[in-house]
Design a protein around this motif. Sequence first.
Motif, PDB file in Angstrom:
ATOM      1  N   PRO A   8      35.692  20.903  53.576  1.00 46.88           N
ATOM      2  CA  PRO A   8      34.243  20.925  53.799  1.00 46.88           C
ATOM      3  C   PRO A   8      33.898  21.096  55.276  1.00 46.88           C
ATOM      4  O   PRO A   8      34.483  20.448  56.144  1.00 46.88           O
ATOM      5  CB  PRO A   8      33.792  19.561  53.273  1.00 46.88           C
ATOM      6  N   GLY A   9      32.961  22.001  55.537  1.00 44.94           N
ATOM      7  CA  GLY A   9      32.550  22.282  56.901  1.00 44.94           C
ATOM      8  C   GLY A   9      33.212  23.505  57.496  1.00 44.94           C
ATOM      9  O   GLY A   9      32.729  24.068  58.485  1.00 44.94           O
ATOM     10  N   LYS A  10      34.325  23.940  56.897  1.00 45.00           N
ATOM     11  CA  LYS A  10      35.048  25.113  57.389  1.00 45.00           C
ATOM     12  C   LYS A  10      34.389  26.403  56.900  1.00 45.00           C
ATOM     13  O   LYS A  10      33.742  26.431  55.854  1.00 45.00           O
ATOM     14  CB  LYS A  10      36.501  25.078  56.916  1.00 45.00           C
ATOM     15  N   LYS A  11      34.560  27.466  57.658  1.00 42.83           N
ATOM     16  CA  LYS A  11      34.083  28.779  57.247  1.00 42.83           C
ATOM     17  C   LYS A  11      34.967  29.275  56.117  1.00 42.83           C
ATOM     18  O   LYS A  11      36.196  29.321  56.235  1.00 42.83           O
ATOM     19  CB  LYS A  11      34.147  29.753  58.424  1.00 42.83           C
ATOM     20  N   SER A  12      34.357  29.669  55.004  1.00 42.34           N
ATOM     21  CA  SER A  12      35.142  30.097  53.845  1.00 42.34           C
ATOM     22  C   SER A  12      35.846  31.423  54.112  1.00 42.34           C
ATOM     23  O   SER A  12      35.241  32.353  54.676  1.00 42.34           O
ATOM     24  CB  SER A  12      34.233  30.238  52.618  1.00 42.34           C
ATOM     25  N   PRO A  13      37.135  31.534  53.754  1.00 41.81           N
ATOM     26  CA  PRO A  13      37.848  32.811  53.916  1.00 41.81           C
ATOM     27  C   PRO A  13      37.180  33.922  53.116  1.00 41.81           C
ATOM     28  O   PRO A  13      36.594  33.674  52.059  1.00 41.81           O
ATOM     29  CB  PRO A  13      39.245  32.495  53.360  1.00 41.81           C
ATOM     30  N   SER A  14      37.276  35.130  53.619  1.00 40.62           N
ATOM     31  CA  SER A  14      36.663  36.262  52.934  1.00 40.62           C
ATOM     32  C   SER A  14      37.397  36.571  51.636  1.00 40.62           C
ATOM     33  O   SER A  14      38.593  36.294  51.500  1.00 40.62           O
ATOM     34  CB  SER A  14      36.664  37.500  53.835  1.00 40.62           C
ATOM     35  N   ILE A  15      36.661  37.116  50.687  1.00 44.15           N
ATOM     36  CA  ILE A  15      37.228  37.569  49.416  1.00 44.15           C
ATOM     37  C   ILE A  15      36.653  38.947  49.109  1.00 44.15           C
ATOM     38  O   ILE A  15      35.430  39.118  49.104  1.00 44.15           O
ATOM     39  CB  ILE A  15      36.869  36.621  48.253  1.00 44.15           C
ATOM     40  N   THR A  16      37.517  39.914  48.872  1.00 43.84           N
ATOM     41  CA  THR A  16      37.080  41.218  48.386  1.00 43.84           C
ATOM     42  C   THR A  16      38.095  41.694  47.354  1.00 43.84           C
ATOM     43  O   THR A  16      39.252  41.927  47.696  1.00 43.84           O
ATOM     44  CB  THR A  16      36.979  42.270  49.508  1.00 43.84           C
ATOM     45  N   GLN A  17      37.664  41.773  46.103  1.00 41.72           N
ATOM     46  CA  GLN A  17      38.521  42.246  45.025  1.00 41.72           C
ATOM     47  C   GLN A  17      37.691  43.128  44.094  1.00 41.72           C
ATOM     48  O   GLN A  17      36.479  43.280  44.285  1.00 41.72           O
ATOM     49  CB  GLN A  17      39.145  41.055  44.280  1.00 41.72           C
ATOM     50  N   LEU A  18      38.349  43.716  43.102  1.00 41.03           N
ATOM     51  CA  LEU A  18      37.645  44.606  42.184  1.00 41.03           C
ATOM     52  C   LEU A  18      36.949  43.818  41.080  1.00 41.03           C
ATOM     53  O   LEU A  18      37.506  42.855  40.545  1.00 41.03           O
ATOM     54  CB  LEU A  18      38.609  45.613  41.567  1.00 41.03           C
ATOM     55  N   ASP A  19      35.729  44.261  40.738  1.00 41.82           N
ATOM     56  CA  ASP A  19      35.012  43.627  39.648  1.00 41.82           C
ATOM     57  C   ASP A  19      35.405  44.280  38.320  1.00 41.82           C
ATOM     58  O   ASP A  19      36.308  45.130  38.267  1.00 41.82           O
ATOM     59  CB  ASP A  19      33.502  43.675  39.879  1.00 41.82           C
ATOM     60  N   LEU A  20      34.733  43.906  37.256  1.00 42.64           N
ATOM     61  CA  LEU A  20      35.074  44.417  35.928  1.00 42.64           C
ATOM     62  C   LEU A  20      34.757  45.903  35.752  1.00 42.64           C
ATOM     63  O   LEU A  20      35.210  46.530  34.801  1.00 42.64           O
ATOM     64  CB  LEU A  20      34.359  43.595  34.854  1.00 42.64           C
ATOM     65  N   ASN A  21      33.986  46.454  36.677  1.00 43.82           N
ATOM     66  CA  ASN A  21      33.703  47.891  36.656  1.00 43.82           C
ATOM     67  C   ASN A  21      34.634  48.679  37.557  1.00 43.82           C
ATOM     68  O   ASN A  21      34.466  49.889  37.723  1.00 43.82           O
ATOM     69  CB  ASN A  21      32.246  48.137  37.080  1.00 43.82           C
ATOM     70  N   GLY A  22      35.609  47.963  38.149  1.00 42.91           N
ATOM     71  CA  GLY A  22      36.560  48.629  39.032  1.00 42.91           C
ATOM     72  C   GLY A  22      36.027  48.899  40.421  1.00 42.91           C
ATOM     73  O   GLY A  22      36.601  49.680  41.184  1.00 42.91           O
ATOM     74  N   GLU A  23      34.920  48.232  40.776  1.00 43.68           N
ATOM     75  CA  GLU A  23      34.304  48.420  42.084  1.00 43.68           C
ATOM     76  C   GLU A  23      34.598  47.227  42.995  1.00 43.68           C
ATOM     77  O   GLU A  23      34.614  46.079  42.528  1.00 43.68           O
ATOM     78  CB  GLU A  23      32.783  48.584  41.938  1.00 43.68           C
ATOM     79  N   PRO A  24      34.807  47.471  44.298  1.00 42.00           N
ATOM     80  CA  PRO A  24      35.037  46.357  45.222  1.00 42.00           C
ATOM     81  C   PRO A  24      33.803  45.454  45.305  1.00 42.00           C
ATOM     82  O   PRO A  24      32.673  45.947  45.365  1.00 42.00           O
ATOM     83  CB  PRO A  24      35.279  47.056  46.571  1.00 42.00           C
ATOM     84  N   TYR A  25      34.046  44.169  45.279  1.00 40.56           N
ATOM     85  CA  TYR A  25      32.954  43.206  45.416  1.00 40.56           C
ATOM     86  C   TYR A  25      33.447  42.080  46.317  1.00 40.56           C
ATOM     87  O   TYR A  25      34.593  41.630  46.197  1.00 40.56           O
ATOM     88  CB  TYR A  25      32.536  42.652  44.059  1.00 40.56           C
ATOM     89  N   ALA A  26      32.567  41.634  47.217  1.00 33.91           N
ATOM     90  CA  ALA A  26      32.971  40.644  48.214  1.00 33.91           C
ATOM     91  C   ALA A  26      32.146  39.364  48.108  1.00 33.91           C
ATOM     92  O   ALA A  26      30.978  39.391  47.695  1.00 33.91           O
ATOM     93  CB  ALA A  26      32.826  41.235  49.614  1.00 33.91           C
TER      94      ALA A  26
END
Length: 221
Positions: free
Chosen positions: A85-103
């Motif tokens: 708690p209090g830390k900056k959350s690490p980034s996440i970028t993966q493919l959604d169910l449509n095969g498109e990148p989502y962050a």
Amino acid sequence: MKKLLLLIALIPSLLFSQTKEELIAQVKANPKDVNSIRLIQKVGGYYPDYQELAGLFKQLDKKVRKTNDGKLFERYLDALKNTMPGKKSPSITQLDLNGEPYALSDLKGKYVLIDFWASWCPPCREENPKLVKTYAEFKDKNFEILGVSFDREFDAWAKAVKDDNLTWKHVSDLQGWNNSAGQAYGVKAIPQNILVDPEGKVVARNLHGEDLNNKLREILK
């Protein structure tokens, strides 16, 4: 016969299951045994506490901590530390169910529950109806959920999302336990979740059911 086979299959786990206190005692009694690292992992379970696990790890012999297993465990501890708690959350970028990148950053400005789960995980599937109710209550109050799946098979993942009526955003890299987001957040058991605020800072880890709802009612006034 099936019942007998099931009982036989359960006997080893029943015989060797240990309480958290017993695991900790075993770790402290065997500081020079590399297997103690795995015991510390079990101590964390679904609700890993960085301070507790780091404290146990420091009690191990230096040679054990410098093994490959020790170095891998240190990375895990770093991930836990970096998502407190209090830390900056690490980034996440993966493919959604449509095969498109989502962050994760696409949801900046909202409170986001990052939900780590998988279609093959019974406790996750049992948790989903509760999340559906939570989402229905808070989705119009600056709250979103980002599901991160530990699946390897797209079809199984997509079917579970549909069957469980999970109407929020979902992503995965289909790498199972090697999911990059899971590693960044120190997830070794599922279901787990991380609550992030509109600025991307971690609010809490592993809030479920009414504990999650009460927290959301508190912060979404």
